[in-house]
Write a protein that holds these residues in place. Structure first.
Motif, short mmCIF file in Angstrom:
data_model
loop_
_atom_site.label_atom_id
_atom_site.label_comp_id
_atom_site.label_asym_id
_atom_site.label_seq_id
_atom_site.Cartn_x
_atom_site.Cartn_y
_atom_site.Cartn_z
N UNK A 43 0.89 -1.19 0.07
CA UNK A 43 0.00 -0.03 -0.01
C UNK A 43 0.93 1.24 -0.11
N UNK A 44 1.85 1.21 0.65
CA UNK A 44 2.76 2.34 0.91
C UNK A 44 3.32 2.66 -0.39
N UNK A 45 3.91 1.73 -1.22
CA UNK A 45 4.52 1.83 -2.50
C UNK A 45 3.46 2.43 -3.47
N UNK A 46 2.19 1.84 -3.32
CA UNK A 46 1.10 2.53 -4.29
C UNK A 46 1.03 3.97 -4.02
N UNK A 47 0.89 4.24 -2.69
CA UNK A 47 0.78 5.67 -2.24
C UNK A 47 1.83 6.57 -2.91
N UNK A 48 3.00 5.88 -2.86
CA UNK A 48 4.36 6.67 -3.31
C UNK A 48 4.32 6.85 -4.79
N UNK A 49 3.92 5.75 -5.59
CA UNK A 49 3.63 5.98 -6.98
C UNK A 49 2.51 6.68 -7.32
N UNK A 50 1.50 7.02 -6.69
CA UNK A 50 0.28 7.78 -6.92
C UNK A 50 0.93 9.23 -6.82
N UNK A 54 11.41 17.74 -25.53
CA UNK A 54 11.68 16.34 -24.86
C UNK A 54 12.79 16.34 -23.93
N UNK A 55 13.93 16.85 -24.61
CA UNK A 55 15.07 16.90 -23.46
C UNK A 55 14.90 17.56 -22.11
N UNK A 56 14.37 18.51 -22.16
CA UNK A 56 13.90 19.39 -20.91
C UNK A 56 12.78 18.65 -20.25
N UNK A 57 11.82 18.06 -20.79
CA UNK A 57 10.64 17.22 -20.25
C UNK A 57 11.19 16.19 -19.39
N UNK A 58 12.17 15.34 -20.20
CA UNK A 58 12.95 14.14 -19.51
C UNK A 58 13.92 14.69 -18.13
N UNK A 59 14.70 15.93 -18.44
CA UNK A 59 15.50 16.12 -17.33
C UNK A 59 14.60 16.68 -15.98
N UNK A 60 13.56 17.21 -16.22
CA UNK A 60 12.57 17.76 -15.09
C UNK A 60 11.79 16.65 -14.44
N UNK A 61 11.55 15.57 -15.51
CA UNK A 61 10.65 14.49 -14.89
C UNK A 61 11.75 13.70 -13.83
N UNK A 62 12.86 13.42 -14.32
CA UNK A 62 13.79 12.69 -13.38
C UNK A 62 14.03 13.45 -12.19
N UNK A 63 14.36 14.87 -12.43
CA UNK A 63 14.82 15.45 -10.99
C UNK A 63 13.62 15.68 -10.37
N UNK A 64 12.44 16.00 -10.65
CA UNK A 64 11.32 16.07 -9.79
C UNK A 64 10.75 14.74 -9.23
N UNK A 112 11.07 1.60 -8.75
CA UNK A 112 10.11 2.38 -9.74
C UNK A 112 11.02 3.87 -10.06
N UNK A 113 12.01 4.26 -9.15
CA UNK A 113 12.89 5.36 -9.49
C UNK A 113 13.76 5.23 -10.52
N UNK A 114 14.41 3.97 -10.51
CA UNK A 114 15.36 3.43 -11.35
C UNK A 114 14.75 3.36 -12.81
N UNK A 115 13.38 2.72 -12.95
CA UNK A 115 12.54 2.61 -13.94
C UNK A 115 12.39 3.92 -14.54
N UNK A 116 12.23 4.86 -13.93
CA UNK A 116 11.86 6.24 -14.26
C UNK A 116 13.21 6.90 -14.99
N UNK A 117 14.33 6.84 -14.40
CA UNK A 117 15.46 7.02 -14.91
C UNK A 117 15.74 6.15 -16.31
N UNK A 118 15.69 5.16 -16.33
CA UNK A 118 15.99 4.26 -17.58
C UNK A 118 14.98 4.72 -18.76
N UNK A 119 13.96 4.98 -18.34
CA UNK A 119 12.76 5.25 -19.37
C UNK A 119 13.31 6.79 -20.06
N UNK A 120 13.74 7.61 -19.20
CA UNK A 120 14.34 9.05 -19.93
C UNK A 120 15.45 9.37 -19.93
N UNK A 121 16.43 8.16 -19.85
CA UNK A 121 17.84 8.74 -19.74
C UNK A 121 18.55 8.99 -21.11
#
Length: 297
Positions: free
Chosen positions: A91-98, A213-223, A274-283
């Motif tokens: 549940x905590x993981x789903x909360x964090x993902x949301x 797209x580069x700016x969107x990817x950068x902000x997505x990962x950092x945020x 999840x955060x590694x998956x986010x980075x790999x998706x936009x790396x």
């Protein structure tokens, strides 16, 4: 005469080739050492999550046994992957993902719009507004966190998902990053679209956003990293399991009487995925954004 020239040039070429090979060897060794330093804690974390004895995990710390497990087991993951009960880390993981998805999605829209208006809008005093945005960035979050707690408490927003999302959707850093990216695009692009009768929002949505797209990817990962690693704020504004993120829930393993290293390690691995998956998706766009900034700089 030509033989004499060749005999004089040969001793010069060999030392140059030898020094170049030595440089590449030193470079490879340095990269290997850096990679080992970065990866070894993650590998040790994964190995520890496969051990079923928390006292053995603590005893193995500081030795090479920390990087080896004789009897691997997934029991720790089964214990923390529940959606109800005391160890409801599912549940905590789903909360964090949301929280992550809404914060990043809303942040991309809000910050990109603000950056676009600062770059190409017809506002008066844009330079002053930009200076204020940069000035707000240097204010540490910890210095405003207590007034924010009082505000959300009086508004009745505590222990909700909204209280963990709304205060961090807009950020001076990401507004400035979008402003910097949009300002570097050719002015003729905006003027041509304006002549064709496109509205400001249409220009932003149909022309500038696809190019960013580069700016969107950068902000997505950092945020995403910033939102995922939030600890102090959700600790102050959540009291129950309803909206508690996994970063706060992991702290429950570290009590005054005992520390459950086995469960904490398994929960940490689940939190890291999840955060590694986010980075790999936009790396790809993330790296190209930094490379492009370095070249332009």
């Amino acid at each position: 005469m030509s033989d004499l020239v060749m005999s004089q040039a040969t001793p010069v070429v060999k030392p140059l080739a030898s020094s170049k090979a030595s440089f590449h060897l030193v470079q490879a060794v340095c990269i290997f050492i850096i990679a080992l330093v970065v990866i070894s804690p993650l590998f040790m974390l994964f190995i520890a999550s496969l051990k079923d004895d928390r006292f053995q995990i603590l005893a193995d710390m500081g030795s090479f046994r920390a990087f080896w497990v004789a009897d691997p087991t997934l029991a720790n993951f089964k214990e923390v992957a529940h959606f109800s009960g005391e160890l409801a880390f599912g549940r905590y993981l789903l909360n964090s993902l949301l929280i992550l998805a809404v914060t990043v999605g809303g942040g991309l829209v809000v910050n990109s719009m603000a950056g676009f208006v600062l770059a190409w809008g017809s506002l008066r005093g844009k330079a002053v507004l930009l200076a204020l945005v940069v000035a707000l960035y240097v204010i540490p979050q910890e210095s405003i966190i207590m007034p924010l707690v009082v505000m959300v408490s009086r508004a009745g927003m505590t222990d909700t998902f909204a209280v963990q999302i709304l205060p961090w959707v807009a950020s001076p850093l990401y507004i400035f990053l979008f402003y910097q990216f949009f300002a570097q695009l050719p002015k003729e692009l905006y003027e041509a679209a304006e002549i064709d009768g496109a509205s400001v929002f249409r220009i932003y949505r149909s022309i500038y956003m696809p190019l960013s797209l580069p700016a969107l990817a950068t902000v997505s990962i950092l945020m995403g990293i910033e939102s995922w690693n939030q600890y102090l704020w959700p600790t102050l504004v959540t009291q129950t399991d309803y909206a508690r993120p996994i970063s706060v829930a992991i702290a429950t393993f570290f009590g005054q009487d005992s520390i459950y290293w086995d469960r904490a390690m398994a929960a940490s691995v689940l939190m890291m995925i999840p955060i590694l998956a986010l980075y790999l998706a936009f790396q790809r766009w993330f790296v190209s954004s930094f490379v492009g900034s370095a070249v332009k700089g």
